[in-house]
Design a protein around this motif. Structure first.
Motif, PDB file in Angstrom:
ATOM      1  N   SER A   1       6.431   4.405 -15.535  1.00 27.87           N
ATOM      2  CA  SER A   1       6.924   3.127 -15.020  1.00 27.87           C
ATOM      3  C   SER A   1       6.855   3.077 -13.502  1.00 27.87           C
ATOM      4  CB  SER A   1       8.360   2.890 -15.497  1.00 27.87           C
ATOM      5  OG  SER A   1       8.406   2.777 -16.901  1.00 27.87           O
ATOM      6  N   PHE A   2       7.196   4.188 -12.850  1.00 27.92           N
ATOM      7  CA  PHE A   2       7.117   4.220 -11.393  1.00 27.92           C
ATOM      8  C   PHE A   2       5.667   4.149 -10.909  1.00 27.92           C
ATOM      9  CE2 PHE A   2      11.532   4.958 -11.293  1.00 27.92           C
ATOM     10  CZ  PHE A   2      11.963   4.902  -9.973  1.00 27.92           C
ATOM     11  N   TYR A   3       4.753   4.677 -11.687  1.00 31.65           N
ATOM     12  CA  TYR A   3       3.339   4.550 -11.322  1.00 31.65           C
ATOM     13  C   TYR A   3       2.913   3.077 -11.332  1.00 31.65           C
ATOM     14  CZ  TYR A   3      -1.713   4.544 -12.070  1.00 31.65           C
ATOM     15  OH  TYR A   3      -3.057   4.273 -11.994  1.00 31.65           O
ATOM     16  N   TYR A   4       3.263   2.350 -12.375  1.00 32.40           N
ATOM     17  CA  TYR A   4       2.889   0.935 -12.446  1.00 32.40           C
ATOM     18  C   TYR A   4       3.671   0.099 -11.438  1.00 32.40           C
ATOM     19  CZ  TYR A   4      -0.156   1.450 -16.487  1.00 32.40           C
ATOM     20  OH  TYR A   4      -1.195   1.790 -17.316  1.00 32.40           O
ATOM     21  N   LEU A   5       4.897   0.514 -11.141  1.00 34.08           N
ATOM     22  CA  LEU A   5       5.631  -0.184 -10.084  1.00 34.08           C
ATOM     23  C   LEU A   5       4.916  -0.024  -8.745  1.00 34.08           C
ATOM     24  CD1 LEU A   5       8.175  -1.754  -9.262  1.00 34.08           C
ATOM     25  CD2 LEU A   5       9.320   0.443  -8.913  1.00 34.08           C
ATOM     26  N   GLY A   6       4.370   1.166  -8.497  1.00 34.67           N
ATOM     27  CA  GLY A   6       3.578   1.367  -7.290  1.00 34.67           C
ATOM     28  C   GLY A   6       2.329   0.497  -7.281  1.00 34.67           C
ATOM     29  N   LEU A   7       1.701   0.314  -8.446  1.00 30.76           N
ATOM     30  CA  LEU A   7       0.541  -0.569  -8.528  1.00 30.76           C
ATOM     31  C   LEU A   7       0.908  -2.005  -8.164  1.00 30.76           C
ATOM     32  CD1 LEU A   7      -1.284   0.626 -11.787  1.00 30.76           C
ATOM     33  CD2 LEU A   7      -2.065   0.913  -9.445  1.00 30.76           C
ATOM     34  N   VAL A   8       2.055  -2.469  -8.666  1.00 28.81           N
ATOM     35  CA  VAL A   8       2.461  -3.853  -8.412  1.00 28.81           C
ATOM     36  C   VAL A   8       2.749  -4.065  -6.928  1.00 28.81           C
ATOM     37  CG1 VAL A   8       4.251  -5.565  -8.878  1.00 28.81           C
ATOM     38  CG2 VAL A   8       3.305  -4.214 -10.747  1.00 28.81           C
ATOM     39  N   LEU A   9       3.582  -3.199  -6.349  1.00 25.21           N
ATOM     40  CA  LEU A   9       3.940  -3.361  -4.937  1.00 25.21           C
ATOM     41  C   LEU A   9       2.798  -2.977  -4.002  1.00 25.21           C
ATOM     42  CD1 LEU A   9       7.601  -1.976  -4.989  1.00 25.21           C
ATOM     43  CD2 LEU A   9       6.800  -4.333  -5.230  1.00 25.21           C
ATOM     44  N   GLY A  10       1.890  -2.156  -4.486  1.00 24.24           N
ATOM     45  CA  GLY A  10       0.773  -1.757  -3.650  1.00 24.24           C
ATOM     46  C   GLY A  10      -0.191  -2.880  -3.346  1.00 24.24           C
ATOM     47  N   SER A  11      -0.187  -3.941  -4.143  1.00 20.96           N
ATOM     48  CA  SER A  11      -1.080  -5.065  -3.864  1.00 20.96           C
ATOM     49  C   SER A  11      -0.731  -5.720  -2.531  1.00 20.96           C
ATOM     50  CB  SER A  11      -0.990  -6.091  -5.000  1.00 20.96           C
ATOM     51  OG  SER A  11       0.337  -6.575  -5.135  1.00 20.96           O
ATOM     52  N   LYS A  12       0.558  -5.834  -2.239  1.00 24.12           N
ATOM     53  CA  LYS A  12       0.963  -6.432  -0.966  1.00 24.12           C
ATOM     54  C   LYS A  12       0.644  -5.504   0.196  1.00 24.12           C
ATOM     55  CE  LYS A  12       2.972 -10.066   0.818  1.00 24.12           C
ATOM     56  NZ  LYS A  12       2.412 -11.426   0.632  1.00 24.12           N
ATOM     57  N   VAL A  13       0.934  -4.222   0.028  1.00 25.15           N
ATOM     58  CA  VAL A  13       0.636  -3.251   1.088  1.00 25.15           C
ATOM     59  C   VAL A  13      -0.865  -3.143   1.323  1.00 25.15           C
ATOM     60  CG1 VAL A  13       0.871  -0.832   1.761  1.00 25.15           C
ATOM     61  CG2 VAL A  13       2.750  -1.989   0.587  1.00 25.15           C
ATOM     62  N   GLY A  14      -1.631  -3.187   0.237  1.00 28.38           N
ATOM     63  CA  GLY A  14      -3.072  -3.076   0.350  1.00 28.38           C
ATOM     64  C   GLY A  14      -3.693  -4.210   1.139  1.00 28.38           C
ATOM     65  N   HIS A  15      -3.205  -5.440   0.916  1.00 32.67           N
ATOM     66  CA  HIS A  15      -3.725  -6.581   1.667  1.00 32.67           C
ATOM     67  C   HIS A  15      -3.525  -6.389   3.174  1.00 32.67           C
ATOM     68  CE1 HIS A  15      -5.293  -9.678  -0.953  1.00 32.67           C
ATOM     69  NE2 HIS A  15      -4.366  -9.394  -1.837  1.00 32.67           N
ATOM     70  N   LYS A  16      -2.326  -5.988   3.551  1.00 34.40           N
ATOM     71  CA  LYS A  16      -2.034  -5.808   4.980  1.00 34.40           C
ATOM     72  C   LYS A  16      -2.839  -4.656   5.572  1.00 34.40           C
ATOM     73  CE  LYS A  16       2.665  -7.687   4.738  1.00 34.40           C
ATOM     74  NZ  LYS A  16       4.109  -7.440   4.978  1.00 34.40           N
ATOM     75  N   LEU A  17      -2.976  -3.564   4.816  1.00 29.44           N
ATOM     76  CA  LEU A  17      -3.698  -2.396   5.330  1.00 29.44           C
ATOM     77  C   LEU A  17      -5.179  -2.707   5.518  1.00 29.44           C
ATOM     78  CD1 LEU A  17      -3.554   0.581   6.131  1.00 29.44           C
ATOM     79  CD2 LEU A  17      -3.974   1.162   3.730  1.00 29.44           C
ATOM     80  N   ILE A  18      -5.786  -3.361   4.536  1.00 20.70           N
ATOM     81  CA  ILE A  18      -7.215  -3.687   4.632  1.00 20.70           C
ATOM     82  C   ILE A  18      -7.457  -4.694   5.754  1.00 20.70           C
ATOM     83  CG2 ILE A  18      -9.160  -4.709   3.405  1.00 20.70           C
ATOM     84  CD1 ILE A  18      -7.964  -3.599   0.826  1.00 20.70           C
ATOM     85  N   ALA A  19      -6.554  -5.666   5.903  1.00 16.29           N
ATOM     86  CA  ALA A  19      -6.719  -6.648   6.975  1.00 16.29           C
ATOM     87  C   ALA A  19      -6.583  -6.006   8.350  1.00 16.29           C
ATOM     88  CB  ALA A  19      -5.681  -7.765   6.815  1.00 16.29           C
ATOM     89  N   ARG A  20      -5.833  -4.929   8.439  1.00 16.08           N
ATOM     90  CA  ARG A  20      -5.592  -4.313   9.750  1.00 16.08           C
ATOM     91  C   ARG A  20      -6.679  -3.320  10.131  1.00 16.08           C
ATOM     92  NH1 ARG A  20       0.300  -1.962  10.851  1.00 16.08           N
ATOM     93  NH2 ARG A  20       0.653  -4.219  10.703  1.00 16.08           N
ATOM     94  N   VAL A  21      -7.117  -2.459   9.206  1.00 15.39           N
ATOM     95  CA  VAL A  21      -8.037  -1.371   9.587  1.00 15.39           C
ATOM     96  C   VAL A  21      -9.391  -1.476   8.911  1.00 15.39           C
ATOM     97  CG1 VAL A  21      -6.098   0.176  10.011  1.00 15.39           C
ATOM     98  CG2 VAL A  21      -7.190   0.178   7.769  1.00 15.39           C
ATOM     99  N   GLY A  22      -9.592  -2.390   7.977  1.00 13.11           N
ATOM    100  CA  GLY A  22     -10.869  -2.499   7.297  1.00 13.11           C
ATOM    101  C   GLY A  22     -10.889  -1.765   5.971  1.00 13.11           C
ATOM    102  N   HIS A  23     -11.953  -1.996   5.201  1.00 10.76           N
ATOM    103  CA  HIS A  23     -12.023  -1.482   3.834  1.00 10.76           C
ATOM    104  C   HIS A  23     -12.183   0.039   3.782  1.00 10.76           C
ATOM    105  CE1 HIS A  23     -12.535  -5.715   2.911  1.00 10.76           C
ATOM    106  NE2 HIS A  23     -12.476  -5.439   1.619  1.00 10.76           N
ATOM    107  N   ILE A  24     -13.120   0.573   4.547  1.00  6.63           N
ATOM    108  CA  ILE A  24     -13.410   2.009   4.437  1.00  6.63           C
ATOM    109  C   ILE A  24     -12.226   2.843   4.917  1.00  6.63           C
ATOM    110  CG2 ILE A  24     -14.873   3.862   5.311  1.00  6.63           C
ATOM    111  CD1 ILE A  24     -17.213   2.020   5.217  1.00  6.63           C
TER     112      ILE A  24
END
Length: 507
Positions: A50-73
């Motif tokens: 459950s904690f793994y999938y919770l990380g997947l759900v909340l990671g979508s928001k973190v991922g957007h900000k991280l990719i927008a800041r430093v790029g995909h690679i």
């Protein structure tokens, strides 16, 4: 030839996907088997998933900000580093509370990696090859998951070696991305969530996706422990998991074709009913050997096809401008279902026994079937009511015919034979002193009055006749005579039209 060129063009992304998913599948199965071997309560095993999938759900928001800041690679490299360290942390600190945090970090890191890969593929795939690109991506993901299950069979002692392989897989997944020569995609832009709106419009799709998340999350988190508790060795557990995942892979193409031929809502109801039967067989019958593998193959075929069919049904009722927001809602819904599924299933397994894993899945699939039946029935009833209202709401068009005496003949609510008799019956002249006028005069004045007032759907003839009679009594003799002359002219027109209609019928 064209498909081979497409796969070669995205080979670096596909290879990174394979290594990443191999490590993720190996880690999930390893943790389930290790905790079952240590006789840890199933509730802890479900909580880790459950904690793994919770990380997947909340990671979508973190991922957007991280990719927008430093790029995909750079975002992919940073996320892979976090996942690698988290995987090794399971062997460094054997504490279940700390493992919950590690599973959460793994979920967040993998969600960021998924976002990098899928957004990269989505942006640089041409429209004529988009289907091939993503189909290849899904096939590579399934093969990576199957490879992870097969690797675990080589380590019956469940030492630290599987964790080292997980770390190696995530570390090597950086290499193809880091040396790729493809153009970097543009930064991501987050889409607003419209959860309530889509739930009202697409209850069948989102209900199915929620239940699919519950079932898939419970299976991945608890099935290795379930099979291990039956006394089978690790290589049999790996075979059991591999057969189930391969069935999910093989189900994608035929179920997709079938969903294009029959209504998807009906296909979902049939799927949920058959899935209920299959999981009840797995829960209640003591299957083993080939029968067990056949049953889990049918389970994987039905369970892993719920999400794609429900997604197709949801996109069927969405506008093009809503697709991005809808995708976010679908992923969030699936992730939330996958968070609660392992927790609920593990609690039931701890209270009632090992068989409740599939007993819980049977309850979920049967509840889904009842829910889909009820929603489908409600939608059909609402459609019938709307259709009945539209057929009853007859409104005469506004034209010259509407203000003529033939308006009644054109109204479908009036008996045609009665109209013909009224039109052909000779008209008697009213007496000079009469206080009432004929029905034709009342109809003529009522029709002329409609130029300045709105006519209701149902007329009130008694009230109209009384009003006209009162107006006639109060009118001077000159006005009454002029009205009579006009009425005679109207009768002549009506008679001519009636004769022409009879002549046309005779012809």
């Amino acid at each position: 030839m064209q498909q081979t060129g497409t796969i070669r063009a995205f080979s670096s992304l596909y290879f990174s996907t394979f290594l990443m998913v191999l490590g993720a599948g190996l880690l999930t199965t390893y943790l389930g088997l290790f905790l079952a071997k240590e006789q840890v309560d199933p509730l802890w095993i479900g909580a880790l998933m459950s904690f793994y999938y919770l990380g997947l759900v909340l990671g979508s928001k973190v991922g957007h900000k991280l990719i927008a800041r430093v790029g995909h690679i750079r975002a992919f490299v940073a996320s892979a580093g976090v996942v690698t360290a988290s995987a090794l942390g399971h062997g460094l600190i054997p504490d279940l509370t700390f493992w919950l945090l590690l599973r959460f970090l793994v979920g967040m890191g993998m969600m960021c990696q998924y976002m990098v890969l899928e957004s990269w593929l989505n942006e640089q795939a041409d429209n004529h090859q988009r289907g091939t690109v993503f189909a290849s991506y899904m096939i590579v993901s399934y093969f990576g998951m199957v490879a992870g299950q097969l690797v675990i069979g080589s380590f019956p002692e469940l030492g630290l070696e599987p964790l080292l392989l997980v770390a190696i897989g995530f570390a090597l997944s950086i290499v193809p991305i880091g040396i790729t020569r493809r153009i970097h995609p543009a930064p991501l832009h987050s889409a607003p969530l419209q959860i309530t709106t889509f739930w009202r419009r697409m209850p069948q799709s989102l209900t199915t996706i929620t239940v699919a998340g519950i079932i898939v999350g419970a299976f991945y988190g608890l099935a290795p422990a379930y099979i291990s508790n039956t006394g089978l060795p690790n290589e049999k557990v790996a075979l059991f998991m591999s057969v189930t995942i391969i069935a999910g892979l093989l189900a994608q193409w035929p179920m997709g074709k079938l969903s294009d031929r029959i209504p998807r809502s009906r296909l979902l109801r049939t799927n949920s009913a058959l899935l209920t039967i299959v999981v009840l067989i797995l829960a209640l019958l003591p299957l083993s050997g080939t029968l067990l593998l056949l049953a889990t193959f049918c389970f994987g075929f039905l369970a892993f096809s719920l999400y794609p069919v429900a997604t197709a049904l949801a996109n069927q009722h969405a506008e093009q401008s809503e697709r991005v927001a809808l995708s976010a809602v679908l992923l969030l819904t699936f992730g939330l279902g996958a968070c609660f599924g392992p927790l609920l299933a593990s609690a039931l397994m701890q209270l009632l026994g090992n068989f409740m894993l599939y007993g819980f899945m049977a309850l979920c699939s049967f509840t889904l079937f009842l829910r889909l039946q009820r929603v489908n029935y409600s939608q059909k009833q609402a459609a019938r009511i709307v259709a009945a209202q539209q057929s009853d709401d007859y409104v005469m068009a506004s034209s010259d015919v509407f203000s003529s005496p033939l308006a009644a003949a054109l109204d479908p609510r009036v008996d045609e034979q009665m109209v013909q008799e009224q039109m052909l019956e000779p008209k008697t002249e009213p007496a000079q002193g009469d206080t009432t006028v004929s029905t034709e005069a009342a109809s003529t004045e009522a029709a002329s009055a409609e130029d300045s007032a709105v006519v209701p759907e149902q007329a009130e003839p008694a009230q109209s006749e009384t009003t006209v009679a009162a107006n006639t009594t109060a009118a001077p003799p000159e006005q009454h005579q002029a009205a009579t002359d006009a009425e005679d002219a109207e009768d002549t027109i009506v008679s001519r039209l009636a004769k022409r209609q009879q002549q046309d019928k005779g012809d």
